[in-house]
Design a protein around this motif. Structure first.
Motif, short mmCIF file in Angstrom:
data_model
loop_
_atom_site.label_atom_id
_atom_site.label_comp_id
_atom_site.label_asym_id
_atom_site.label_seq_id
_atom_site.Cartn_x
_atom_site.Cartn_y
_atom_site.Cartn_z
N GLU A 89 0.83 -1.20 0.00
CA GLU A 89 0.00 0.00 0.00
C GLU A 89 0.87 1.26 0.00
O GLU A 89 0.57 2.25 -0.67
N VAL A 90 1.99 1.20 0.76
CA VAL A 90 2.86 2.37 0.87
C VAL A 90 3.38 2.79 -0.51
O VAL A 90 3.43 3.97 -0.85
N ILE A 91 3.75 1.79 -1.30
CA ILE A 91 4.32 2.08 -2.61
C ILE A 91 3.29 2.69 -3.53
O ILE A 91 3.53 3.69 -4.22
N VAL A 92 2.06 2.12 -3.49
CA VAL A 92 0.98 2.65 -4.32
C VAL A 92 0.72 4.10 -3.96
O VAL A 92 0.60 4.98 -4.82
N MET A 93 0.66 4.38 -2.67
CA MET A 93 0.40 5.74 -2.20
C MET A 93 1.49 6.69 -2.67
O MET A 93 1.24 7.81 -3.07
N ALA A 94 2.73 6.20 -2.61
CA ALA A 94 3.85 7.03 -3.04
C ALA A 94 3.71 7.36 -4.52
O ALA A 94 3.94 8.50 -4.94
N GLN A 95 3.29 6.35 -5.32
CA GLN A 95 3.09 6.59 -6.75
C GLN A 95 2.07 7.72 -6.96
O GLN A 95 2.29 8.66 -7.71
N ILE A 96 0.95 7.61 -6.22
CA ILE A 96 -0.12 8.58 -6.42
C ILE A 96 0.30 9.97 -5.96
O ILE A 96 0.18 10.96 -6.69
N THR A 97 0.85 10.05 -4.74
CA THR A 97 1.19 11.38 -4.21
C THR A 97 2.31 12.03 -5.02
O THR A 97 2.35 13.25 -5.15
N ASN A 98 3.20 11.22 -5.58
CA ASN A 98 4.24 11.79 -6.44
C ASN A 98 3.62 12.50 -7.63
O ASN A 98 4.03 13.60 -7.99
N VAL A 99 2.64 11.85 -8.23
CA VAL A 99 1.99 12.48 -9.38
C VAL A 99 1.27 13.75 -8.93
O VAL A 99 1.33 14.79 -9.59
N VAL A 100 0.61 13.68 -7.76
CA VAL A 100 -0.08 14.87 -7.24
C VAL A 100 0.90 16.02 -7.07
O VAL A 100 0.63 17.16 -7.43
#
Lengths: 461, 277
Positions: A89-100
């Motif tokens: 989950e941490v990695i997925v969140m990092a992917q999303i917040t990076n794009v944000v």
């Protein structure tokens, strides 16, 4: 509006309410109405009501909205991704917040962009909502207080209650932080104890942490990793004992000198100078121990025909002892000074000499406080890190010979957590288990010290 | 600063040039001659001459700050513990000047014991409180002898029956009056010749005060007692002689009966009749 501008906005609103309420009350007062409290209390009450609830909500929202977004964003993750073996989950969140945040590492799957878009939308809505909520809460709070500006309202008492609440909240922060630290350590320790049995950790006599990667590759330097913490605690206690043999007599004697023998002039100079010792950064003590004291001990030992390690428990302990002298002397000095002059007069009146008075009357009366100061010094010695990292060595020898190199709990925590590490490994997690044990020990010592201090208070009243 | 300047520190109006009444007695235990005491530049005692008679109770009275406690503390050199305190003149115990450099203050204080204003038992057991003095001076040679000293001291202080079953409980657990009698027992355990009492009843209730006064009367058959008191009734009840101090001067001294019924000096008269103080 950003959180900062919002904060400034509610400050301005509060200030405005202060003036309005103050003015309202003082003009009515000038007209002859008798108010319960002085005008500025009505102003203060309005200002506090305009500021505090709005500010509290602002804090909660600033921390809380991220959590809500995270759970919402999870809906965008396709089921097959969630089902895959490497899903984190941490990695997925990092992917999303990076794009944000506009940071792009290569091409991301479509659902990431969708989630990021949605996130930005929530963010905008949330900011708008937050602005409206906080500002209106501030205005409403102030308005509520302003409507209470009437002769019967006891604003002085109300302000008193609010001040008490603020003070209580401040002390709650300290307590909650401590609880938070303890819990975070407990949870990580539990993960460690899932990998290594508690009995091995508490009673094992070999400390040999290894990265699992190294172990799996068969390149573990000394066979399998073992996590027996006994040598570390033995090292900690060995060094603490050396430190206490230095600091307790020296600290106590100088406290007796300062409080019973020194003239006020000497005391005025010596006491602050001794307290300077406590202000020297421990890293300075560390290199003093490693570069000056340890080689000196080694060469002295060699000339006596003793085998001394170049990093020894003795060097670290001696220097640590010097460091904690002010803890013992300053606190003991305070408790010795607190012994009533009447007791000394009684002893002198019976024909005691100075040192008889100190030994037989003053010290016994101050003893519980002196013991408490020593226990605080012990907590300090057990938790001290920098000196031992630099001067005591890192070899986890189970030895009670102060001339050997030993290691301590704190210096192992440092070596484990410094540099690159694999978080899921038993080696990294062992630092938390060590920390937990250390916290339990220091808390226990502090508890004992507190109990003694409590008993001390009842002594001569 | 010379002495002429210092005397301006005092409101000397009305003070006698010399003490009224007879400062001498037939059998003095202690004698003070021309005693001056200074705290720094401030003069606290001005030229006091006084005899303290053997096995007599003498009380020092006077308004607050008149120097009566300061003078009392000179009698066993308790003022030595105050750095800025300076004493001139002569105070003698059995003819020997106690401020002679050859005199050791430690045995002096064993011979001239002291009881303080506030009861100040050590935070030790009742037994250890009384045994403290005999122990440091090596008075008792055996454990039995020490027990005897403790028992007889507590008995003479009228406390034995109240504490004999709890000798090993802390002395601080007693009531105020009991604590003060414990302090008296502690003082007499070293067999002093003179006992100084600095307002020994000012922190006590009337019943405890009555007990202490009774005790003082009994002790006066064996000891020379000097008592500072704020209560004129107390001075009248317990003492044979009374000395009235005012602003560092010994204004009048005489037999207690005479001081309270027929004071010679106007200031004494004013104080006794409650016009000031």
């Amino acid at each position: 509006m950003s959180s900062l501008t919002l904060g400034i906005a509610i400050l301005i609103i509060s200030a405005a309410y202060f003036f309005v309420a103050n003015r309202a009350s003082s003009s009515q007062r000038a007209a002859g109405t008798k108010f319960h409290s002085l005008p500025h209390y009505y102003g203060l009450y309005a200002a506090l009501l305009a500021f505090l609830p709005a500010f509290a909500i602002l804090l909660v929202l600033a921390i809380g909205d991220d959590l809500v977004f995270r759970s919402l964003a999870l809906d965008f993750v396709p089921d097959e991704v969630k089902a895959s073996k490497n899903y984190k989950e941490v990695i997925v969140m990092a992917q999303i917040t990076n794009v944000v945040d506009g940071i792009n590492f290569g091409e991301q799957p479509d659902w990431v962009y969708a989630a990021a878009e949605a996130w930005k939308g929530w963010d905008a809505t949330s900011t708008t909502l937050r602005t409206i909520l906080v500002i209106s809460l501030s205005l409403l709070g102030g308005m509520f207080a302003y409507r209470q500006v009437n002769p019967g309202f006891r604003s002085r008492n109300a302000v008193e209650r609010i001040i008490m609440t603020i003070l209580a909240a401040s002390s709650a922060i300290a307590i909650l932080t401590t609880i938070g630290i303890v819990f975070s350590v407990i949870f990580e320790s539990l993960r460690f104890f899932a990998l290594v049995p508690v009995s091995e950790f508490l009673f094992g006599t070999t400390w040999n942490p290894q990265f699992e990667g190294a172990e799996r590759a068969g390149s573990g330097q000394m066979g399998l990793a073992t996590y027996g913490s006994v040598p570390l605690f033995a090292g900690t206690f060995l060094i603490s004992i050396v430190a206490l043999t230095v600091s307790v007599p020296v600290g106590l004697f100088s406290a007796i000198y300062l409080s019973e023998y020194a003239t006020p002039k000497v005391r005025a100079v010596v006491k602050p100078v001794m307290e300077l010792l406590a202000g020297v950064p421990t890293v300075v003590y560390g290199f003093f121990a490693a570069l000056t004291v340890a080689p000196f001990i080694r060469s002295t030992g060699m000339s006596l025909g003793l085998d001394v390690a170049s990093e020894s428990a003795l060097a670290a302990g001696l220097v640590m002892g010097i460091m904690i002298i002010p803890f013992v002397s300053s606190l003991s000095d305070d408790v010795i000074n607190a012994v009533p002059q009447a007791l000394r007069d009684a002893a002198y009146g019976l024909g005691s000499t100075h040192s008889e008075t100190v030994r037989q009357v003053v010290l016994p009366a101050a003893l519980p406080g002196v013991v408490a100061s020593i226990l605080l010094a012990v907590s300090r010695a057990v938790g001290e890190t920098m000196i031992v990292v630099m001067a005591a060595g890192l070899a986890a020898n189970l030895s009670f010979n102060p001339l050997d190199a030993v290691t301590t709990v704190t210096s192992q925590i440092v070596t484990i957590l410094v540099g690159d590490q694999e978080f899921e490994s038993a080696k990294t997690l062992s630092a938390f288990a060590l920390a937990l044990t250390l916290i339990v020990i220091t808390l226990g010592l502090n508890f004992v010290a507190l109990q003694i201090v409590k008993k001390y208070r009842e002594q001569y009243e | 600063m010379n002495s002429a300047d210092q005397s301006h520190n005092f409101a000397t109006a009305g003070l006698p040039a010399e003490t009224v009444g007879d400062v001498h007695v037939d059998h003095p235990r202690m004698t003070a001659r021309n005693v001056d005491v200074f705290y720094g530049d401030k003069q606290a005692i001005d030229n006091v001459t006084l005899d303290i008679g053997e096995k007599q109770v003498i009380s020092f009275i006077g308004p607050s700050g008149c120097g009566k406690s300061t003078f009392l503390r000179c009698l066993n050199r308790m003022n030595d513990t105050i750095d800025i305190c300076r004493i001139t003149g002569e105070i003698a115990l059995d003819g020997q000047n106690i401020y002679d450099p050859k005199i050791d203050v430690v045995p002096l204080r064993a011979r001239v014991g002291m009881v303080f204003q506030k009861p100040n038992p050590f935070p030790k057991s009742i037994f250890d409180n009384v045994a403290y003095g005999p122990r440091i001076h090596g008075i008792a040679t055996s454990k039995d002898e020490l027990n005897d000293i403790v028992e007889s001291s507590l008995e003479r202080a009228g406390l034995w029956n109240e504490v004999k079953d709890r000798l090993h409980q802390p002395g601080t657990g007693l009531s105020g009056g009991q604590q003060q009698r414990l302090c008296i027992a502690r003082a007499i355990a070293v067999s002093p010749e003179v006992i100084l009492m600095d307002e020994p009843c000012s922190a006590l209730d009337p019943i405890a005060t009555a007990k202490i006064e009774e005790l003082i009367a009994e002790l006066s058959s064996e000891y020379t007692i000097v008592i500072v008191t704020h209560s004129m009734q107390q001075a009248a009840r317990v003492s044979q002689r009374t000395a009235y101090f005012h602003l560092g001067k010994l204004v009048e001294v005489g037999n207690t009966d005479q001081i309270f019924t027929n004071p010679q000096h106007e200031m004494t008269n004013n104080y006794i009749t409650g016009r000031f103080g």
